[in-house]
Write an enzyme that holds these catalytic residues in place. Structure first.
Site, mmCIF file in Angstrom:
data_model
loop_
_atom_site.group_PDB
_atom_site.id
_atom_site.type_symbol
_atom_site.label_atom_id
_atom_site.label_comp_id
_atom_site.label_asym_id
_atom_site.label_seq_id
_atom_site.Cartn_x
_atom_site.Cartn_y
_atom_site.Cartn_z
ATOM 1 N N ALA A 65 -2.575 -5.218 -3.551
ATOM 2 C CA ALA A 65 -1.290 -5.433 -4.213
ATOM 3 C C ALA A 65 -0.936 -6.905 -4.045
ATOM 4 O O ALA A 65 -1.487 -7.581 -3.186
ATOM 5 C CB ALA A 65 -0.230 -4.565 -3.565
ATOM 6 N N GLY A 105 -4.125 -1.428 -2.661
ATOM 7 C CA GLY A 105 -3.891 -0.844 -3.974
ATOM 8 C C GLY A 105 -5.166 -0.758 -4.804
ATOM 9 O O GLY A 105 -5.296 0.123 -5.658
ATOM 10 N N GLU A 108 -6.879 2.344 -3.693
ATOM 11 C CA GLU A 108 -6.076 3.489 -4.140
ATOM 12 C C GLU A 108 -6.287 3.746 -5.630
ATOM 13 O O GLU A 108 -6.403 4.888 -6.064
ATOM 14 C CB GLU A 108 -4.594 3.230 -3.837
ATOM 15 C CG GLU A 108 -4.313 3.223 -2.338
ATOM 16 C CD GLU A 108 -2.855 2.978 -2.012
ATOM 17 O OE1 GLU A 108 -2.359 1.890 -2.357
ATOM 18 O OE2 GLU A 108 -2.219 3.867 -1.422
ATOM 19 N N GLU A 128 -3.291 -2.139 4.811
ATOM 20 C CA GLU A 128 -1.820 -2.230 4.819
ATOM 21 C C GLU A 128 -1.221 -2.328 6.209
ATOM 22 O O GLU A 128 -0.211 -3.000 6.424
ATOM 23 C CB GLU A 128 -1.213 -1.028 4.082
ATOM 24 C CG GLU A 128 -1.360 -1.068 2.571
ATOM 25 C CD GLU A 128 -2.715 -0.598 2.067
ATOM 26 O OE1 GLU A 128 -3.631 -0.383 2.904
ATOM 27 O OE2 GLU A 128 -2.864 -0.451 0.847
#
Ligand code: NAD
Length: 694
Positions: A65, A105, A108, A128
């Site tokens: 991200a 991300g 994911e 994260e």
């Protein structure tokens, strides 16, 4: 850039290819989700499309991200969850084609696809936790469903990536592609085009999810992530993945993600992430500043520091000549270096061949003349100005033109040392921390005449020898030791007023520092601090220091090296209070007429932490550090300040500067003018850094 450009759509017969083009690392920033959703809509509407491949353009898949979007309001943040929801419900097979890294991300997104293929060297991870958050787009629910509870916990709690080859072993990657990734992915997509039902990860159950696995993980983080929120939340969510329907975990994850993201810990860890990158930039120094080629290093002094410094260069493959005054000192120094390497080899972290390769790069010498061909020479002899001046005078005659002449002094004036040479522009301070082969911090001391090239080269060199370099100015103790000196004074004062040393240390341990001020002094050696106090008193014409700690040193208790100092130590080096020390402190207070009082943990914590902050503010005001963030980086890497508190200056910001000033005044300290001004203006250190464009 239009959505169409950020995610390009192309066709290879019955396969639609979505290529994410968001350089440099295809971060999941605004535009990417819209582009992916538009691509999926196009694929859904077209019956001739049988499968979809999602691939990253350029050097990587989605590397994560965009951290900068963390601070955006929810409505403006890129909709990763919505995109993955859409992928999960998509009626045709989707294949993530991964090269470079699929992190956070990115992974994911890949797990939202029905299948994943990857180049063997691709890296997959959910880092994260390192930013104090958790995978917030299904990662905590999908990873356990793919790799099992144990492995998922391991990956999410460490934040470390695995290679795609391992990913295949644990079921995260369906096929490794050796040749062209896109062709391989398209071929794979065709093979699975008709597979029904689609093997959606969200519909699987979690393997190996016994209550013991989660209990062990909870136990483990007490040590590895003491005091931290996000690892706890990650374990809770992984357990939900195993025990509740997907939708419940998916919903809970969103809530817990926000909880973690809005925590002071995550703010601190994000601050650290940016502060480290900023510290590498030197204000006023252009990116194109030329640097020197460092092929050979010279080190003077093979003592505690010289030996450790040499190891950094040897580890980086840079040959070193090390000079001593006697054969005996040289042999001793080389012996320590070899033993350190052999110990590493014994632990299996290095081969015997590696030990020999490194030792082979080391040339011992008793002649400073042998440093004539060194590109950088680092002096690490006794902390004595006359000795250092003598060495730099001789070096000036020996070193080749342009060579960097560095001193590892902890306290002496680098300008004064530079002044004895005919080339002060080549002189710089390189302040390593002990043990120099282990500690990551390198204070790079810019003297008045240090050239930009020497500075830029030193910064680049820090990276090459795997140190975190931070540029500081000349003053007694530079940044780290100057602050720690004031902190030590405050700690001693607290004991004088009534606190027990173990209470003082416990307050700092509770803040997350592995060692409090007295545990640290016992490790460094109490005689060293005492010698500095004696020296300072002499210079300023004051009487010889006779504080309680000086008296302990005089009893022969010098710290861990003599088996005891402020504390006693057993083989496990666990500190235990000593009755004689306590009695000595009591006597001292009685002599001084001090009636000991109970000091609350809050007062202990604030007085110690804010003393660091106050001195830090003064250092900042004097321009000795360019940014508050630099001071934080110094404290994280040099003094074990916990990253989840962000360093002392970020900690002060989090507590609110007005409160910090009020507390300092309440405890009888004078707030530094800069701190006072910022507090009056309702400002913060981070705001100050930002306003200066640093
Ligand atoms: P040390 O006493 O362990 O080593 C100094 C070495 O220098 C000795 O082996 C000595 O024989 C050698 N030496 C003295 N004069 C010499 C000369 N003319 N030529 C060649 N060798 C000579 O000291 P140390 O702890 O390694 O400290 C060295 C420097 O590093 C000091 O300036 C100190 O302030 C600084 N420093 C120390 C620490 C620490 O924690 N020990 C941390 C950071 C910086």
């Amino acid at each position: 850039m239009s959505t169409e450009n950020i995610v390009a759509q192309s066709r290879q017969d019955d396969v639609l290819i979505l290529t994410i083009q968001n350089p440099p690392v295809n971060a999941f920033s605004p535009g990417v989700p819209e582009g992916l959703k538009a691509g999926l809509d196009a694929a859904a509407a077209d019956d001739s499309v049988k499968a979809v491949v999602i691939i990253g353009g350029g050097r990587t898949f989605v590397a994560g991200a965009d951290i900068k979007t963390f601070n955006l309001p929810r409505e403006q943040a890129p909709d990763l969850r919505g995109t993955i929801d859409k992928l999960d419900a998509f009626p045709k097979p989707t294949v993530a084609a991964i090269h470079g890294t699929a992190l956070g991300g990115g992974l994911e997104l890949a797990m939202g696809c029905t299948y994943r293929v990857a180049t063997p060297d691709a890296q997959l991870g959910l880092p994260e936790v390192k930013l104090g958050v958790l995978p917030g787009a299904g990662g905590t629910q999908r990873l356990p469903r793919v790799v099992g509870a144990q492995k998922a916990l391991e990956m999410m709690l460490s934040g470390e990536p695995i290679k795609a080859t391992e990913g295949q072993e644990v079921g995260l990657i369906d096929r490794l592609i050796d040749g062209d990734l896109l062709s391989g992915a398209v071929a794979f997509a065709r093979e699975v085009a008709d597979a029904r039902p689609l093997p959606r990860i969200s519909e699987r159950s979690v393997e190996g999810a016994s209550p013991e696995v989660f209990a062990a993980a909870r136990q483990g983080i007490k040590k590895s992530h003491r005091g931290q929120l996000s690892p706890e939340l990650i374990i809770d969510l992984a357990e939900m993945a195993a025990t509740t329907p997907f939708q419940d975990g998916w919903t809970a994850e969103a809530t817990k993600f926000m909880q973690a993201k809005d925590s002071p810990q995550s703010r601190a860890l994000r601050h650290v992430f940016f502060a480290e990158r900023e510290a590498a930039k030197i204000p006023g120094l252009g990116k194109d500043t030329p640097t020197l080629d460092i092929r050979r290093a010279g080190i003077i002094g093979a003592g505690t520091m010289g030996g450790g410094i040499a190891m950094n260069f040897l580890n980086a493959g840079i040959p070193v000549t090390i000079v001593e005054t006697t054969q005996e000192a040289l042999d001793r120094g080389l012996g320590v270096i070899r033993r350190n390497y052999e110990n590493t080899a014994k632990k299996g972290r290095m081969s015997q061949g590696d030990v020999e390769t490194r030792m082979g790069l080391l040339t011992p010498s008793l002649d400073m003349g042998s440093l004539a061909d060194a590109d950088i020479i680092i002096e690490a002899v006794f902390e004595n100005m006359d000795v250092k001046k003598d060495i730099f005078t001789r070096l000036d005659a020996i070193a080749k033109p342009g060579a960097i002449l560095a001193t590892n002094t902890s306290t002496l004036d680098v300008n004064e040392i530079a002044a004895v040479t005919s080339r002060p522009e080549s002189v710089i301070g390189l302040h390593f921390f002990s043990p120099a082969n282990v500690m990551k911090l390198l204070e790079i001391v810019r003297a008045d005449k240090t050239s930009d090239t020497v500075l830029a080269t030193s910064m680049a060199l820090a990276r090459r020898i795997r140190k975190v370099g931070v540029v500081v100015g000349v003053c007694d103790g530079f940044v780290g030791n100057r602050m720690v000196h004031r902190y030590g004074e405050e700690a001693r004062q607290l004991v004088e007023e009534g606190a027990r040393p173990e209470d003082v240390d416990a307050a700092m341990n509770a803040l997350g520092l592995p060692m409090g001020p007295f545990q640290m002094s016992d490790m460094a050696g109490l005689d060293i601090g005492h010698a500095i106090r004696v020296h300072r008193a002499k210079v300023s014409g004051e009487p010889e220091p006779d504080g309680w700690l000086d008296r302990i040193v005089k009893t022969g208790r010098k710290g861990q090296k003599t088996g005891g100092g402020i504390y006693d130590y057993d083989e496990t080096r666990t500190p235990r209070p000593n009755a004689d020390v306590q009695a000595l402190i009591d006597t001292y207070r009685t002599e001084k007429g001090v009636t000991p009082r109970d000091i609350s943990t809050e007062e202990l914590t604030k007085r110690l932490a804010y003393t660091l902050v106050n001195e830090g503010a003064q250092i900042l005001d004097e321009g000795i550090a360019a940014r508050a963030g630099d001071i934080d980086v110094i404290y994280l890497y040099g003094y074990g300040f916990p990253a989840y508190r962000g360093g002392p200056m970020q900690y002060a910001d989090e507590m609110g500067l007005q409160g910090v000033v009020a507390d300092l005044e309440r405890y009888g300290q004078t707030p530094a003018p800069l701190l006072k001004r910022l507090a009056d203006e309702g400002g913060s250190f981070a705001g100050l850094d930002a306003s200066r464009g640093r």
